[in-house]
Scaffold this motif. Sequence first.
Motif, PDB file in Angstrom:
ATOM      1  N   HIS A 143       5.155 -12.403   5.129  1.00 13.92           N
ATOM      2  CA  HIS A 143       3.824 -11.653   3.938  1.00 13.92           C
ATOM      3  C   HIS A 143       3.058 -10.496   5.177  1.00 13.92           C
ATOM      4  O   HIS A 143       3.640  -9.314   4.610  1.00 13.92           O
ATOM      5  CB  HIS A 143       3.274 -12.468   3.555  1.00 13.92           C
ATOM      6  N   VAL A 144       2.705 -11.068   5.649  1.00 11.69           N
ATOM      7  CA  VAL A 144       1.566 -10.378   6.737  1.00 11.69           C
ATOM      8  C   VAL A 144       2.323  -9.513   7.968  1.00 11.69           C
ATOM      9  O   VAL A 144       2.244  -7.701   7.617  1.00 11.69           O
ATOM     10  CB  VAL A 144       0.925 -11.114   7.146  1.00 11.69           C
ATOM     11  N   ALA A 145       3.202  -9.875   8.482  1.00 18.01           N
ATOM     12  CA  ALA A 145       4.190  -8.604   8.879  1.00 18.01           C
ATOM     13  C   ALA A 145       4.990  -7.141   7.914  1.00 18.01           C
ATOM     14  O   ALA A 145       4.671  -6.369   7.965  1.00 18.01           O
ATOM     15  CB  ALA A 145       5.566  -9.204   9.566  1.00 18.01           C
ATOM     16  N   ASP A 195       5.365 -21.502   1.711  1.00 19.79           N
ATOM     17  CA  ASP A 195       4.128 -20.837   0.779  1.00 19.79           C
ATOM     18  C   ASP A 195       3.333 -19.238   1.757  1.00 19.79           C
ATOM     19  O   ASP A 195       2.960 -19.473   2.903  1.00 19.79           O
ATOM     20  CB  ASP A 195       2.359 -21.442   0.397  1.00 19.79           C
ATOM     21  N   PRO A 196       3.796 -18.014   1.308  1.00 17.41           N
ATOM     22  CA  PRO A 196       3.351 -17.222   2.432  1.00 17.41           C
ATOM     23  C   PRO A 196       2.084 -16.745   2.376  1.00 17.41           C
ATOM     24  O   PRO A 196       1.380 -15.846   2.804  1.00 17.41           O
ATOM     25  CB  PRO A 196       3.729 -15.913   1.325  1.00 17.41           C
ATOM     26  N   LYS A 197       0.963 -17.620   1.885  1.00 17.66           N
ATOM     27  CA  LYS A 197      -0.243 -17.185   1.748  1.00 17.66           C
ATOM     28  C   LYS A 197      -1.292 -18.577   2.085  1.00 17.66           C
ATOM     29  O   LYS A 197      -2.397 -17.853   2.273  1.00 17.66           O
ATOM     30  CB  LYS A 197      -0.582 -16.646   0.316  1.00 17.66           C
ATOM     31  N   SER A 198      -0.639 -19.225   2.862  1.00 19.79           N
ATOM     32  CA  SER A 198      -0.762 -20.911   3.579  1.00 19.79           C
ATOM     33  C   SER A 198      -1.196 -20.610   4.532  1.00 19.79           C
ATOM     34  O   SER A 198      -2.701 -21.387   5.005  1.00 19.79           O
ATOM     35  CB  SER A 198       0.256 -21.719   2.722  1.00 19.79           C
ATOM     36  N   VAL A 199      -1.411 -19.701   5.250  1.00 21.07           N
ATOM     37  CA  VAL A 199      -1.594 -19.535   6.772  1.00 21.07           C
ATOM     38  C   VAL A 199      -2.294 -18.018   6.559  1.00 21.07           C
ATOM     39  O   VAL A 199      -1.943 -16.839   6.470  1.00 21.07           O
ATOM     40  CB  VAL A 199      -1.096 -19.191   7.842  1.00 21.07           C
ATOM     41  N   LYS A 200      -3.919 -17.565   6.496  1.00 21.43           N
ATOM     42  CA  LYS A 200      -4.588 -16.140   7.209  1.00 21.43           C
ATOM     43  C   LYS A 200      -3.849 -15.846   8.104  1.00 21.43           C
ATOM     44  O   LYS A 200      -4.108 -16.650   9.393  1.00 21.43           O
ATOM     45  CB  LYS A 200      -5.916 -17.299   6.837  1.00 21.43           C
ATOM     46  N   LEU A 227      -1.540 -18.611  17.368  1.00 21.27           N
ATOM     47  CA  LEU A 227      -2.934 -19.891  17.266  1.00 21.27           C
ATOM     48  C   LEU A 227      -3.046 -20.084  15.927  1.00 21.27           C
ATOM     49  O   LEU A 227      -3.345 -21.463  16.208  1.00 21.27           O
ATOM     50  CB  LEU A 227      -4.152 -18.785  17.331  1.00 21.27           C
ATOM     51  N   ALA A 228      -2.867 -19.945  14.928  1.00 19.41           N
ATOM     52  CA  ALA A 228      -2.462 -20.678  14.058  1.00 19.41           C
ATOM     53  C   ALA A 228      -1.921 -21.939  14.145  1.00 19.41           C
ATOM     54  O   ALA A 228      -2.354 -22.890  13.644  1.00 19.41           O
ATOM     55  CB  ALA A 228      -2.260 -19.487  12.810  1.00 19.41           C
ATOM     56  N   ALA A 229      -0.394 -21.976  14.621  1.00 20.76           N
ATOM     57  CA  ALA A 229       0.480 -22.907  15.430  1.00 20.76           C
ATOM     58  C   ALA A 229      -1.129 -23.985  15.576  1.00 20.76           C
ATOM     59  O   ALA A 229      -0.063 -25.109  15.479  1.00 20.76           O
ATOM     60  CB  ALA A 229       1.276 -22.086  15.495  1.00 20.76           C
ATOM     61  N   GLU A 230      -1.115 -23.510  16.713  1.00 22.33           N
ATOM     62  CA  GLU A 230      -1.942 -24.243  17.961  1.00 22.33           C
ATOM     63  C   GLU A 230      -3.087 -25.223  16.875  1.00 22.33           C
ATOM     64  O   GLU A 230      -3.173 -26.597  17.124  1.00 22.33           O
ATOM     65  CB  GLU A 230      -2.273 -23.518  19.084  1.00 22.33           C
ATOM     66  N   LYS A 231      -2.964 -24.744  15.962  1.00 27.64           N
ATOM     67  CA  LYS A 231      -4.762 -25.243  15.179  1.00 27.64           C
ATOM     68  C   LYS A 231      -4.399 -26.123  14.321  1.00 27.64           C
ATOM     69  O   LYS A 231      -4.512 -27.662  14.646  1.00 27.64           O
ATOM     70  CB  LYS A 231      -5.351 -24.117  14.351  1.00 27.64           C
ATOM     71  N   ASP A 252       6.845 -26.996  17.317  1.00 30.95           N
ATOM     72  CA  ASP A 252       8.059 -26.935  17.017  1.00 30.95           C
ATOM     73  C   ASP A 252       8.205 -28.665  17.339  1.00 30.95           C
ATOM     74  O   ASP A 252       8.790 -29.000  15.908  1.00 30.95           O
ATOM     75  CB  ASP A 252       9.834 -26.549  18.030  1.00 30.95           C
ATOM     76  N   GLU A 253       7.753 -29.606  17.246  1.00 28.65           N
ATOM     77  CA  GLU A 253       7.393 -31.082  17.061  1.00 28.65           C
ATOM     78  C   GLU A 253       6.693 -30.494  15.467  1.00 28.65           C
ATOM     79  O   GLU A 253       6.094 -32.283  14.152  1.00 28.65           O
ATOM     80  CB  GLU A 253       6.518 -31.717  17.788  1.00 28.65           C
ATOM     81  N   LEU A 254       5.675 -29.799  14.648  1.00 29.38           N
ATOM     82  CA  LEU A 254       5.345 -29.903  13.003  1.00 29.38           C
ATOM     83  C   LEU A 254       6.112 -30.215  12.385  1.00 29.38           C
ATOM     84  O   LEU A 254       7.624 -30.037  12.881  1.00 29.38           O
ATOM     85  CB  LEU A 254       4.537 -28.485  12.919  1.00 29.38           C
ATOM     86  N   PRO A 255       5.506 -30.714  11.283  1.00 26.65           N
ATOM     87  CA  PRO A 255       6.182 -31.010   9.879  1.00 26.65           C
ATOM     88  C   PRO A 255       6.978 -29.446   9.310  1.00 26.65           C
ATOM     89  O   PRO A 255       6.614 -28.594   9.767  1.00 26.65           O
ATOM     90  CB  PRO A 255       5.333 -31.545   9.211  1.00 26.65           C
ATOM     91  N   HIS A 256       8.296 -29.867   8.897  1.00 24.90           N
ATOM     92  CA  HIS A 256       9.262 -28.822   8.575  1.00 24.90           C
ATOM     93  C   HIS A 256       8.270 -27.997   7.596  1.00 24.90           C
ATOM     94  O   HIS A 256       8.476 -26.736   7.322  1.00 24.90           O
ATOM     95  CB  HIS A 256      10.095 -29.293   7.413  1.00 24.90           C
ATOM     96  N   GLU A 257       7.608 -28.458   6.399  1.00 19.28           N
ATOM     97  CA  GLU A 257       6.491 -28.002   5.101  1.00 19.28           C
ATOM     98  C   GLU A 257       5.621 -26.898   6.234  1.00 19.28           C
ATOM     99  O   GLU A 257       5.543 -25.996   5.834  1.00 19.28           O
ATOM    100  CB  GLU A 257       5.645 -29.256   4.684  1.00 19.28           C
ATOM    101  N   ASP A 258       4.612 -27.484   7.032  1.00 16.47           N
ATOM    102  CA  ASP A 258       4.283 -25.986   8.240  1.00 16.47           C
ATOM    103  C   ASP A 258       4.765 -25.905   8.640  1.00 16.47           C
ATOM    104  O   ASP A 258       4.056 -24.251   8.671  1.00 16.47           O
ATOM    105  CB  ASP A 258       3.380 -26.823   8.915  1.00 16.47           C
ATOM    106  N   LYS A 259       6.003 -25.590   9.403  1.00 13.68           N
ATOM    107  CA  LYS A 259       6.842 -24.712  10.161  1.00 13.68           C
ATOM    108  C   LYS A 259       7.001 -23.518   8.676  1.00 13.68           C
ATOM    109  O   LYS A 259       7.228 -22.363   9.123  1.00 13.68           O
ATOM    110  CB  LYS A 259       8.579 -25.318  10.206  1.00 13.68           C
ATOM    111  N   ALA A 260       7.659 -23.824   7.576  1.00 17.82           N
ATOM    112  CA  ALA A 260       8.092 -23.594   6.711  1.00 17.82           C
ATOM    113  C   ALA A 260       6.741 -22.396   5.783  1.00 17.82           C
ATOM    114  O   ALA A 260       6.656 -20.423   5.678  1.00 17.82           O
ATOM    115  CB  ALA A 260       8.534 -23.721   5.548  1.00 17.82           C
ATOM    116  N   ASN A 261       5.291 -22.837   6.190  1.00 17.52           N
ATOM    117  CA  ASN A 261       4.686 -22.065   6.016  1.00 17.52           C
ATOM    118  C   ASN A 261       4.080 -21.007   6.301  1.00 17.52           C
ATOM    119  O   ASN A 261       4.238 -19.711   5.856  1.00 17.52           O
ATOM    120  CB  ASN A 261       3.381 -22.715   5.399  1.00 17.52           C
ATOM    121  N   ILE A 262       4.609 -21.652   7.953  1.00 16.43           N
ATOM    122  CA  ILE A 262       4.120 -20.137   9.440  1.00 16.43           C
ATOM    123  C   ILE A 262       5.145 -19.163   9.268  1.00 16.43           C
ATOM    124  O   ILE A 262       4.253 -18.244   9.152  1.00 16.43           O
ATOM    125  CB  ILE A 262       4.346 -20.841  10.379  1.00 16.43           C
TER     126      ILE A 262
END
Length: 507
Positions: free
Chosen positions: A399-401, A339-344, A368-372, A383-393
């Motif tokens: 999107h922002v880039a 989701d391109p709008k999930s992480v501010k 910083l957002a990933a560490e949070k 790199d231990e985050l769930p696949h969904e979180d990685k995809a959202n990041i």
Amino acid sequence: MMLYKMTIYGLLVSTLHRASSSRIASAFVAPTLSSRCNTYKRLASTTRHLFASNTNVDESNTTTANTTKQNKKKKSSLQSGREKRRKFIGMAKAVDRGQFENTYSPGGENGISFEAKSGLPNRDKPFCVLGIESSCDDTGAAIIRSDGTILGESLASQHAIHEEWGGVVPGLAKTAHEENIDKVINEALQKADMEICDVDAIGVTVGPGLEICLRVGCHRARDLAIEHNKPFVGVHHLEAHILMARIPAERYINKDDTATEGKVLDVSARAMEFPFLALLVSGGHCQILKCLGIGKYYIIGGTLDDSLGEAFDKTARLLGLPVGGGGGPAVEALAKEGDPKSVKLPIPLQRRKDCDFSYAGLKTAVRLAAEKICVERGVEKVDELPHEDKANIAASFQHVAFRHVEIRLGRAMEQVQKEDGIKHLAVVGGVAANKELRRRLDALCSDRSEPWDMLVPPPRLCTDQGAMSAWAAVERLMVGSSDVPEGHDVYARYPFSFSSNNNDEEK
């Protein structure tokens, strides 16, 4: 004998005092004759040292003076370097403002005084050029005809070599180039059904890039040009990317395609005529350029720190994605699932109303957002985050880039349309292969009150390969420009001499 030693002892103490070392002498003035005699050897050793010091004092002072002068000179040089860097703080990198020793100016000061320093092929008929590319981590060679038809090409990828290191290792890249350079040249010639003597000219990337890698390709091209008496062209890597947009679309296919088999097309036809606006987005560069002619490029906007490609690579490494084939494709693939709008995340440089880029801050914001999120999920590493979180990041970063690109490029489009009437955009460089970027920039062009024409080379011709060097050499030769192969150097930094940003003074 004892009297003799006492006399020597007295002379030693006297000498020590004359040498202004009374503290040392006093330490050895023992209360008894026995203890005095026992310290004789130590006193003698100390005295010899003092005599040696006094004897060599002039030499020591001279050495000290020289060292002081050298240190002052180094300090002055460092201060001068800092002052120069401080002068350009807040300005785009890779823009020549007089600080670079070597710049690219094939047309001289006026941009049109081209010289055929090593001769030209017969331009009254189609001619063929061998192009060689070794600026970074892939070894490429291609034979291209002056009508834009690719007759044969070969590319040796180094993805597997560098993947375990998380990025390009220059020494390993150089070795791989040395191992592959002759193989790719011979393979390209073989696919074109040609021998090296059949080639009409040779072009090779000479900068910018990794110097030790550039040298491998340049030296081989120089040797071939000299041995076979061929015109030689030192190709500018960024110009080669830009000029790929000028190959007519029907020429992207190679000679084996039935549409072009046995046909020679108009050598003067180009998909995009000068002037036009170019967005160059790659692993090492991020620039918006007004393109006026061969060797004539004005940088309207450039990156202050990281390039867009670098930001993709660093985000890929943060997320633990495979980066052997480049971080861009890995992030792009993962972003499709998020989701391109999930992480501010903040859009860079919102307060600067110019056309420059900055990705260092966005890179930090992503980390910083990933560490949070790691803290919220109770994991230690990103790199231990769930696949969904990685995809959202990944999706949010991309999107922002790209939103940053849309804002800066939109401003540049307004500027050149108003000032020069330009309404043509070329999107080039490795990141131009990203499908989401293409989609968004196509919308940016088509949704304007006066729609723009946008041209993007096929994905395989956006990345580094031999055809880009060959075609850039064709373009140079067509305007009567070639270089001397003997002693031609390579340049890690090689800005356009026409790259002055018209907005620099306002900043």
